[in-house]
Write a protein that holds these residues in place. Structure first.
Motif, mmCIF file in Angstrom:
data_model
loop_
_atom_site.group_PDB
_atom_site.id
_atom_site.type_symbol
_atom_site.label_atom_id
_atom_site.label_comp_id
_atom_site.label_asym_id
_atom_site.label_seq_id
_atom_site.Cartn_x
_atom_site.Cartn_y
_atom_site.Cartn_z
ATOM 1 N N LEU A 33 0.819 -1.278 -0.039
ATOM 2 C CA LEU A 33 0.172 0.014 -0.081
ATOM 3 C C LEU A 33 0.686 1.322 -0.088
ATOM 4 O O LEU A 33 0.445 2.339 -0.022
ATOM 5 C CB LEU A 33 -0.796 -0.104 1.200
ATOM 6 N N ALA A 34 2.152 0.956 -0.168
ATOM 7 C CA ALA A 34 3.058 2.258 0.150
ATOM 8 C C ALA A 34 2.789 3.384 -1.031
ATOM 9 O O ALA A 34 3.121 4.390 -0.492
ATOM 10 C CB ALA A 34 4.573 1.828 0.043
ATOM 11 N N ASP A 35 2.369 2.988 -2.241
ATOM 12 C CA ASP A 35 2.198 4.054 -3.190
ATOM 13 C C ASP A 35 0.827 4.506 -3.124
ATOM 14 O O ASP A 35 0.486 5.373 -4.118
ATOM 15 C CB ASP A 35 2.483 3.436 -4.343
ATOM 16 N N GLU A 36 -0.091 4.230 -2.194
ATOM 17 C CA GLU A 36 -1.570 4.447 -2.109
ATOM 18 C C GLU A 36 -1.536 6.199 -1.516
ATOM 19 O O GLU A 36 -1.011 6.419 -0.570
ATOM 20 C CB GLU A 36 -2.379 3.752 -1.165
ATOM 21 N N PRO A 37 -1.741 7.128 -2.541
ATOM 22 C CA PRO A 37 -1.825 8.655 -2.123
ATOM 23 C C PRO A 37 -2.482 8.834 -0.875
ATOM 24 O O PRO A 37 -1.977 9.602 -0.215
ATOM 25 C CB PRO A 37 -2.365 9.288 -3.270
ATOM 26 N N ARG A 38 -3.537 8.113 -0.542
ATOM 27 C CA ARG A 38 -4.351 8.728 0.414
ATOM 28 C C ARG A 38 -3.771 8.342 1.868
ATOM 29 O O ARG A 38 -4.414 8.572 3.015
ATOM 30 C CB ARG A 38 -5.779 8.045 0.439
ATOM 31 N N LEU A 39 -2.770 7.327 1.865
ATOM 32 C CA LEU A 39 -2.257 6.921 3.157
ATOM 33 C C LEU A 39 -0.737 7.564 3.526
ATOM 34 O O LEU A 39 -0.158 7.307 4.267
ATOM 35 C CB LEU A 39 -1.801 5.211 3.115
ATOM 36 N N ARG A 40 -0.440 8.201 2.411
ATOM 37 C CA ARG A 40 0.902 9.199 2.410
ATOM 38 C C ARG A 40 0.997 9.838 3.849
ATOM 39 O O ARG A 40 2.196 10.071 4.293
ATOM 40 C CB ARG A 40 1.499 9.640 1.319
ATOM 41 N N ALA A 41 0.001 10.697 4.043
ATOM 42 C CA ALA A 41 -0.168 11.593 4.960
ATOM 43 C C ALA A 41 -1.026 11.061 6.423
ATOM 44 O O ALA A 41 -1.335 11.695 7.141
ATOM 45 C CB ALA A 41 -0.668 12.927 4.685
ATOM 46 N N TYR A 42 -1.369 9.755 6.210
ATOM 47 C CA TYR A 42 -2.113 9.131 7.179
ATOM 48 C C TYR A 42 -1.052 8.286 8.357
ATOM 49 O O TYR A 42 -0.718 7.234 8.105
ATOM 50 C CB TYR A 42 -3.026 8.090 6.623
#
Length: 434
Positions: free
Chosen positions: A368-377
């Motif tokens: 999931l590392a490239d999932e944009p919605r998790l980058r700042a989560y």
């Protein structure tokens, strides 16, 4: 002064009065704005006079003391501000009058709550803002910002998008209402089911902000969480045959039941592993468990019913070790099919780590590392850090904790991450590699 004025014990420090304004505004904002929108039929006007009433409170309360009924004081002041504005701008007042007449002609007002109408002005406006002419995310964002009293950054956090993006979304939704001349009215009974998913999302987002505050000195904010539960109870009574209303209420109750055990005496975070389960509200858990059965019977399950079933498994277990992790993973598989999202994938990965071990869970998280919605989560960074620590990969774990420290919003969340980081750094021995 306005209705309900009168000091609460004499003039206090200015800082105390300012804190009172902030507290009252936070707790009364939704009720205040809903009342004004219903009265004047214009969201922009309601927002503007609400802000002016708060500004007046900042001037008067430090001098005269906090009113005995601060919410009523704000409402009376806001109404006076609205009357003054409409007197100054006759054309604006005439336009509002036309809009109100159009709204009444379009669809008659719903009956009073005794006859089956919506029994709370805020819920009326929740449904109003769920108008199908607005995009799904725009509807929820507007309701959270304007009617639930969350700040734009808090709404952005709920949707995992940048604050600037959310601000544009809210402006776009308000412009659509204005340009399309969408009336602020109670929808007819035949419209309620179609608008229900948007309302459920709004209520759950309010609850989530109360469960884990996006900023501030406390982990939990009891006001929003309890208000969301109250509104969910009203919604459940209003639409008793809608199983997802039961599912949402069950989910809230089963999670809120742990509130007293989630923080220590100093306000610090107490993880599920370390919580005193005797402090969990068993009455609330029993009610939530009964509602789970209602939510899952009679047809295919909905997302809130499935999440409530997961929460029930946590609440029924004697410890983290004895939790039925295989069943929780299976329920996350169902939830992933019903309502796929990065957060669902994250939570499933953590459950898989508990079932199959940290290495398996970490592989899913890395996917999931490239999932944009998790980058700042920050929960994603914390989950990776914890699993890396369990695998003995200290250097990588500390890097993940540092990232989480920069993303955490509330003071207790930052304190927790900082404590984990310092605990790791203080351990003897060289840092391990990948």
């Amino acid at each position: 002064m306005g209705e309900g004025s009168g000091g609460t014990g004499g003039q206090g420090p200015e800082s105390s009065a300012l804190a009172s304004v902030a507290s009252v505004f936070r707790e009364e904002h939704g009720r205040l704005l809903a009342s004004l929108v219903r009265r004047y039929g214009d969201l922009d006007l309601a927002e503007e006079v609400t802000s002016e009433a708060v500004e007046a409170a900042l001037v008067h309360w430090p001098v005269d003391g906090v009113p005995a009924r601060p919410g009523a004081w704000l409402l009376t002041t806001a109404r006076r501000k609205a009357v003054d504005r409409l007197r100054r701008d006759r054309a604006y007042a005439a336009r509002l009058a036309v809009l109100q007449v159009e709204a009444e002609r379009a669809v008659p007002a719903a009956p009073a709550d005794a006859d089956g109408g919506l029994p709370d002005e805020r819920l009326q406006l929740f449904f109003t803002c769920a108008h199908p002419a607005l995009g799904a995310e725009d509807r929820s964002a507007l309701t959270l910002r304007c009617l639930a009293g969350l700040t734009t950054p808090e709404v952005a956090r709920a949707f995992l998008v940048p604050t600037a993006t959310m601000a544009q979304r809210i402006v776009r939704a308000k412009r659509k209402i204005r340009e399309a001349r969408i009336p602020f009215r109670v929808p007819g009974a035949d419209e309620l089911p179609d608008r229900l998913p948007g309302v459920l999302q709004v209520l759950y987002s309010i609850f989530t902000e109360g469960y884990a505050a996006s900023s501030g000195p406390q982990l939990q904010r009891s006001g929003p969480a309890e208000e969301a539960v109250r509104l969910a109870r009203i919604l459940r009574a209003l639409l008793p045959t809608e199983r997802e209303t039961a599912g949402l209420l069950a989910l809230m109750l089963l999670v809120h039941a742990r509130r007293d055990a989630r923080t220590g005496p100093d306000g610090g975070i107490v993880l599920l592993d370390d919580q005193d389960r005797d402090r969990w509200d068993r009455t609330m858990i029993e009610e939530g468990t009964r509602l789970v059965v209602t939510a899952l019977e009679g047809g295919p399950p909905g997302p809130y019913g499935v999440q409530a079933a997961i929460a029930a498994l946590h609440d029924e277990a004697d410890s983290v070790a004895t939790t039925d992790w295989p069943q929780i993973v299976a329920l996350y598989d169902v939830l992933r099919a019903l309502a796929p999202s990065p957060v669902v994938a994250l939570n499933r990965a953590v459950a898989v780590a508990m079932r199959d071990g940290p290495e398996t869970g970490l592989a899913l998280l890395d996917g999931l590392a490239d999932e944009p919605r998790l980058r700042a989560y920050h929960p994603y960074a914390i989950a990776r850090a914890d699993l890396l620590a369990r695998l003995g990969r200290r250097a990588e774990s500390e890097a993940a904790y540092r990232k989480a420290l920069g993303l955490a919003g509330s003071d207790p969340e930052r304190a927790y991450v900082l404590a984990k980081l310092r605990e790791s750094e203080s351990r003897a021995g060289p840092a391990s590699g990948p």
